[in-house]
Motif scaffolding. Structure first.
Motif, PDB file in Angstrom:
ATOM      1  N   GLU A  36      -3.728  11.086   9.217  1.00 46.88           N
ATOM      2  CA  GLU A  36      -3.650   9.637   9.147  1.00 46.88           C
ATOM      3  C   GLU A  36      -2.406   9.176   9.881  1.00 46.88           C
ATOM      4  OE1 GLU A  36      -4.202   9.352   4.982  1.00 46.88           O
ATOM      5  OE2 GLU A  36      -2.317  10.296   4.508  1.00 46.88           O
ATOM      6  N   GLU A  37      -2.495   7.992  10.483  1.00 40.59           N
ATOM      7  CA  GLU A  37      -1.397   7.487  11.315  1.00 40.59           C
ATOM      8  C   GLU A  37      -1.292   5.983  11.129  1.00 40.59           C
ATOM      9  OE1 GLU A  37       1.674   7.559  14.062  1.00 40.59           O
ATOM     10  OE2 GLU A  37       0.537   9.322  13.487  1.00 40.59           O
ATOM     11  N   GLU A  38      -0.075   5.514  10.989  1.00 43.00           N
ATOM     12  CA  GLU A  38       0.220   4.078  10.905  1.00 43.00           C
ATOM     13  C   GLU A  38       1.603   3.893  11.517  1.00 43.00           C
ATOM     14  OE1 GLU A  38      -0.784   0.181   9.033  1.00 43.00           O
ATOM     15  OE2 GLU A  38      -1.925   2.024   8.845  1.00 43.00           O
ATOM     16  N   MET A  39       1.696   3.112  12.586  1.00 42.46           N
ATOM     17  CA  MET A  39       2.988   2.914  13.233  1.00 42.46           C
ATOM     18  C   MET A  39       3.038   1.580  13.966  1.00 42.46           C
ATOM     19  SD  MET A  39       2.920   5.296  16.614  1.00 42.46           S
ATOM     20  CE  MET A  39       3.821   4.207  17.672  1.00 42.46           C
ATOM     21  N   TYR A  40       4.265   1.112  14.187  1.00 39.65           N
ATOM     22  CA  TYR A  40       4.514  -0.123  14.905  1.00 39.65           C
ATOM     23  C   TYR A  40       5.576   0.146  15.963  1.00 39.65           C
ATOM     24  CZ  TYR A  40       2.164  -2.080  10.860  1.00 39.65           C
ATOM     25  OH  TYR A  40       1.245  -2.349   9.883  1.00 39.65           O
ATOM     26  N   THR A  41       5.368  -0.436  17.157  1.00 42.79           N
ATOM     27  CA  THR A  41       6.336  -0.258  18.239  1.00 42.79           C
ATOM     28  C   THR A  41       6.677  -1.618  18.839  1.00 42.79           C
ATOM     29  OG1 THR A  41       4.741  -0.035  20.057  1.00 42.79           O
ATOM     30  CG2 THR A  41       5.301   1.974  18.847  1.00 42.79           C
ATOM     31  N   LEU A  42       7.814  -1.663  19.504  1.00 43.76           N
ATOM     32  CA  LEU A  42       8.222  -2.834  20.277  1.00 43.76           C
ATOM     33  C   LEU A  42       8.779  -2.321  21.589  1.00 43.76           C
ATOM     34  CD1 LEU A  42       8.702  -5.906  20.474  1.00 43.76           C
ATOM     35  CD2 LEU A  42      10.960  -5.507  19.447  1.00 43.76           C
ATOM     36  N   GLU A  43       8.247  -2.819  22.691  1.00 47.13           N
ATOM     37  CA  GLU A  43       8.662  -2.389  24.029  1.00 47.13           C
ATOM     38  C   GLU A  43       8.551  -0.872  24.204  1.00 47.13           C
ATOM     39  OE1 GLU A  43       8.822  -4.840  25.796  1.00 47.13           O
ATOM     40  OE2 GLU A  43       9.743  -6.462  24.688  1.00 47.13           O
ATOM     41  N   PHE A  52       3.100   9.693   5.271  1.00 46.36           N
ATOM     42  CA  PHE A  52       2.219   9.786   4.116  1.00 46.36           C
ATOM     43  C   PHE A  52       2.499  11.026   3.266  1.00 46.36           C
ATOM     44  CE2 PHE A  52      -0.209   7.026   7.018  1.00 46.36           C
ATOM     45  CZ  PHE A  52      -0.349   5.927   6.195  1.00 46.36           C
ATOM     46  N   LYS A  53       3.094  12.044   3.849  1.00 45.48           N
ATOM     47  CA  LYS A  53       3.437  13.239   3.067  1.00 45.48           C
ATOM     48  C   LYS A  53       4.605  12.963   2.123  1.00 45.48           C
ATOM     49  CE  LYS A  53       1.465  16.415   6.280  1.00 45.48           C
ATOM     50  NZ  LYS A  53       1.587  17.230   7.420  1.00 45.48           N
ATOM     51  N   LYS A  54       5.577  12.171   2.583  1.00 43.46           N
ATOM     52  CA  LYS A  54       6.727  11.816   1.739  1.00 43.46           C
ATOM     53  C   LYS A  54       6.469  10.556   0.913  1.00 43.46           C
ATOM     54  CE  LYS A  54      10.358  13.809   4.613  1.00 43.46           C
ATOM     55  NZ  LYS A  54      11.567  13.513   5.393  1.00 43.46           N
ATOM     56  N   GLY A  55       5.435   9.799   1.272  1.00 42.85           N
ATOM     57  CA  GLY A  55       5.113   8.589   0.540  1.00 42.85           C
ATOM     58  C   GLY A  55       6.069   7.439   0.790  1.00 42.85           C
ATOM     59  N   GLU A  56       6.507   7.297   2.049  1.00 40.75           N
ATOM     60  CA  GLU A  56       7.459   6.232   2.368  1.00 40.75           C
ATOM     61  C   GLU A  56       7.355   5.824   3.829  1.00 40.75           C
ATOM     62  OE1 GLU A  56      11.341   9.016   3.424  1.00 40.75           O
ATOM     63  OE2 GLU A  56      11.135   8.201   1.398  1.00 40.75           O
ATOM     64  N   GLY A  57       7.902   4.658   4.131  1.00 42.14           N
ATOM     65  CA  GLY A  57       8.002   4.198   5.502  1.00 42.14           C
ATOM     66  C   GLY A  57       9.302   4.688   6.120  1.00 42.14           C
ATOM     67  N   VAL A  58       9.279   4.949   7.421  1.00 44.48           N
ATOM     68  CA  VAL A  58      10.449   5.481   8.124  1.00 44.48           C
ATOM     69  C   VAL A  58      10.803   4.532   9.274  1.00 44.48           C
ATOM     70  CG1 VAL A  58      11.344   7.426   9.469  1.00 44.48           C
ATOM     71  CG2 VAL A  58       9.779   7.840   7.554  1.00 44.48           C
ATOM     72  N   TYR A  59      12.083   4.242   9.409  1.00 40.60           N
ATOM     73  CA  TYR A  59      12.613   3.421  10.492  1.00 40.60           C
ATOM     74  C   TYR A  59      13.399   4.338  11.440  1.00 40.60           C
ATOM     75  CZ  TYR A  59      11.548  -0.612   7.584  1.00 40.60           C
ATOM     76  OH  TYR A  59      10.907  -1.558   6.830  1.00 40.60           O
ATOM     77  N   PRO A  60      12.768   4.852  12.506  1.00 42.03           N
ATOM     78  CA  PRO A  60      13.444   5.804  13.396  1.00 42.03           C
ATOM     79  C   PRO A  60      14.291   5.112  14.469  1.00 42.03           C
ATOM     80  CG  PRO A  60      11.187   5.555  14.098  1.00 42.03           C
ATOM     81  CD  PRO A  60      11.365   4.679  12.879  1.00 42.03           C
ATOM     82  N   VAL A  74       5.188  -3.003   3.155  1.00 39.36           N
ATOM     83  CA  VAL A  74       4.512  -2.522   4.362  1.00 39.36           C
ATOM     84  C   VAL A  74       3.945  -1.115   4.165  1.00 39.36           C
ATOM     85  CG1 VAL A  74       6.518  -1.580   5.592  1.00 39.36           C
ATOM     86  CG2 VAL A  74       4.612  -2.483   6.884  1.00 39.36           C
ATOM     87  N   TYR A  75       4.621  -0.253   3.411  1.00 35.33           N
ATOM     88  CA  TYR A  75       4.067   1.087   3.178  1.00 35.33           C
ATOM     89  C   TYR A  75       2.804   1.003   2.323  1.00 35.33           C
ATOM     90  CZ  TYR A  75       3.227   5.847   1.868  1.00 35.33           C
ATOM     91  OH  TYR A  75       2.609   7.059   1.669  1.00 35.33           O
ATOM     92  N   GLU A  76       2.834   0.174   1.291  1.00 33.90           N
ATOM     93  CA  GLU A  76       1.652   0.019   0.438  1.00 33.90           C
ATOM     94  C   GLU A  76       0.471  -0.507   1.242  1.00 33.90           C
ATOM     95  OE1 GLU A  76       4.755  -0.931  -0.512  1.00 33.90           O
ATOM     96  OE2 GLU A  76       5.030   0.618  -2.047  1.00 33.90           O
ATOM     97  N   GLN A  77       0.752  -1.414   2.183  1.00 31.31           N
ATOM     98  CA  GLN A  77      -0.311  -1.924   3.050  1.00 31.31           C
ATOM     99  C   GLN A  77      -0.842  -0.822   3.963  1.00 31.31           C
ATOM    100  OE1 GLN A  77      -1.837  -5.020   2.997  1.00 31.31           O
ATOM    101  NE2 GLN A  77      -3.263  -3.939   4.313  1.00 31.31           N
ATOM    102  N   ALA A  78       0.028   0.077   4.412  1.00 34.11           N
ATOM    103  CA  ALA A  78      -0.402   1.210   5.239  1.00 34.11           C
ATOM    104  C   ALA A  78      -1.348   2.111   4.458  1.00 34.11           C
ATOM    105  CB  ALA A  78       0.809   1.998   5.730  1.00 34.11           C
ATOM    106  N   VAL A  79      -1.075   2.319   3.176  1.00 32.71           N
ATOM    107  CA  VAL A  79      -1.954   3.140   2.334  1.00 32.71           C
ATOM    108  C   VAL A  79      -3.328   2.477   2.216  1.00 32.71           C
ATOM    109  CG1 VAL A  79      -2.304   4.022  -0.012  1.00 32.71           C
ATOM    110  CG2 VAL A  79      -0.060   4.212   1.069  1.00 32.71           C
ATOM    111  N   VAL A  80      -3.347   1.166   2.010  1.00 34.53           N
ATOM    112  CA  VAL A  80      -4.617   0.433   1.939  1.00 34.53           C
ATOM    113  C   VAL A  80      -5.353   0.520   3.275  1.00 34.53           C
ATOM    114  CG1 VAL A  80      -5.641  -1.869   1.669  1.00 34.53           C
ATOM    115  CG2 VAL A  80      -3.829  -1.106   0.110  1.00 34.53           C
TER     116      VAL A  80
END
Length: 108
Positions: A36-43, A52-60, A74-80
């Motif tokens: 499963e994949e959920e990500m957002y990018t800018l430029e 999803f393995k750690k159950g959290e959103g990451v800001y790299p 936003v993480y809960e929405q990613a799960v949905v």
């Protein structure tokens, strides 16, 4: 056969309305039976992704910039979104099961 379903959306924003593209914002949602994949990018730079393995959103993002943050939900929405993706994957798989593959054999 492995079926992967991806949904991508691109938003182009122009500050003054004169030039066609100043900023490119991308949201990607995808799933398969095993991933499963959920990500957002800018430029082209990753702003956020769901681990999803750690159950959290990451800001790299690098530590020297003003961080871009999303709402806490936003993480809960990613799960949905993943639940919806897997549901849609089942529908696609069901609809494609009787289509012949490249060699003319029926898929199972």
């Amino acid at each position: 056969m492995k079926l992967v379903l991806f949904l991508c959306s691109v938003l182009w924003v122009c500050a003054d309305g004169s030039s066609p593209v100043l900023h490119e914002d991308l949201a990607m949602h995808g799933c398969s039976d095993s991933d499963e994949e959920e990500m957002y990018t800018l430029e082209g730079e990753e702003k956020w992704y769901a681990d999803f393995k750690k159950g959290e959103g990451v800001y790299p993002q690098p530590p020297f910039i003003d961080p871009i943050r999303y709402q806490e939900e936003v993480y809960e929405q990613a799960v949905v979104n993943q639940q919806v993706c897997r549901h849609n994957l089942k529908i696609w798989r069901s609809g494609m099961k009787d289509l012949p593959d490249e060699k003319g054999k029926q898929q199972k």
